[in-house]
Design a protein around this motif. Structure first.
Motif, PDB file in Angstrom:
ATOM      1  N   PHE A   1      -3.658   4.277   2.951  1.00 18.12           N
ATOM      2  CA  PHE A   1      -5.359   4.039   2.129  1.00 18.12           C
ATOM      3  C   PHE A   1      -6.230   5.384   2.002  1.00 18.12           C
ATOM      4  O   PHE A   1      -6.293   5.685   0.702  1.00 18.12           O
TER       5      PHE A   1
ATOM      6  N   LEU B   1      -9.914  -3.067   0.664  1.00 14.09           N
ATOM      7  CA  LEU B   1      -9.518  -2.232   1.739  1.00 14.09           C
ATOM      8  C   LEU B   1     -10.363  -2.346   2.608  1.00 14.09           C
ATOM      9  O   LEU B   1     -10.288  -2.220   3.886  1.00 14.09           O
TER      10      LEU B   1
ATOM     11  N   LEU C   1       0.899  -1.168  -0.019  1.00 16.10           N
ATOM     12  CA  LEU C   1      -0.162  -0.566  -0.286  1.00 16.10           C
ATOM     13  C   LEU C   1       0.757   1.251   0.363  1.00 16.10           C
ATOM     14  O   LEU C   1       0.078   2.534  -0.650  1.00 16.10           O
TER      15      LEU C   1
END
Length: 219
Positions: free
Chosen positions: A197, A185, A155
């Motif tokens: 994120f 996610l 990520l």
């Protein structure tokens, strides 16, 4: 050890100005490396790569480190061929990795291998984009594993690529959209992944790659 131990007692004893100039190497070491650069070690490595699977990555990586370290002793045309072969090799072994194999794959080693290959490739070549695309796809696989360290690494790389990568951001967002990364996610979140994120979510939202139900789930 003749070509890997440049600081061996014999080489150190034959170094000129070894105290004053620490970067100076033994002329015997230089001669041996020159001879090493004229061998067919790279061709032999490329031949082995044709039948090597993900299980042989460590052996390949050891050869890559040796070639990279002594790259100035090799003909650049031979190095270019090695880079092209390595790209094909990576496309083969990293395209779809079994979960059991993924666990033992070192993030540190794969990161270093991509860095070494980028340094070996000519600056003007398309090899850099090819390597970045492979690494981006590998990062996507990392994110979808059950292993937190790999998910975090993957990520983090995706976030960095969206901000600083050489591949067009629209192409990357389209890839993330087709892989349904955001939905995945949102259903498989961990506290350690929230920061990266959110950055990825923001970038994709600006690009119009977020759908309404994903926004609702996010809130």
């Amino acid at each position: 050890e003749i070509i890997t131990k440049g600081k061996s007692p014999f080489y150190i004893s034959t170094m000129p100005y070894q105290i004053i100039q620490k970067s100076i190497i033994s002329p015997f070491y230089d001669t041996n490396l020159t001879a090493f650069g004229k061998t067919n070690i790279i061709q032999l490595t490329m031949n082995e790569m044709k039948s090597t699977t993900i299980d042989g990555f460590n052996s390949y990586f050891n050869a890559l480190k040796l070639i990279h370290k002594h790259r100035r002793y090799f003909d650049q045309r031979v190095i270019n061929s090695f880079v092209h072969a390595s790209i094909e090799f990576y496309e083969k072994i990293f395209s779809s990795i079994d979960e059991s194999k993924m666990r033992s794959l070192s993030e540190k080693d794969t990161k270093e291998s991509f860095s070494d290959l980028n340094q070996l490739a000519p600056e003007s070549s398309q090899d850099h984009k090819s390597l970045e695309k492979i690494r981006f796809n590998l990062a996507l696989q990392y994110v979808k594993t059950p292993y937190l360290s790999k998910r975090y690494y993957g990520l983090s790389f995706i976030k960095s690529e969206l901000s600083f990568g050489i591949i067009d951001r629209d192409i990357l967002c389209s890839k993330l959209e087709s892989e349904r990364l955001i939905s995945y996610l949102l259903d498989n979140m961990h506290d350690e992944l929230v920061s990266d994120f959110c950055s990825i979510f923001r970038t994709m939202a600006i690009k119009g790659s977020i759908v309404e139900n994903q926004l609702s789930n996010f809130w």
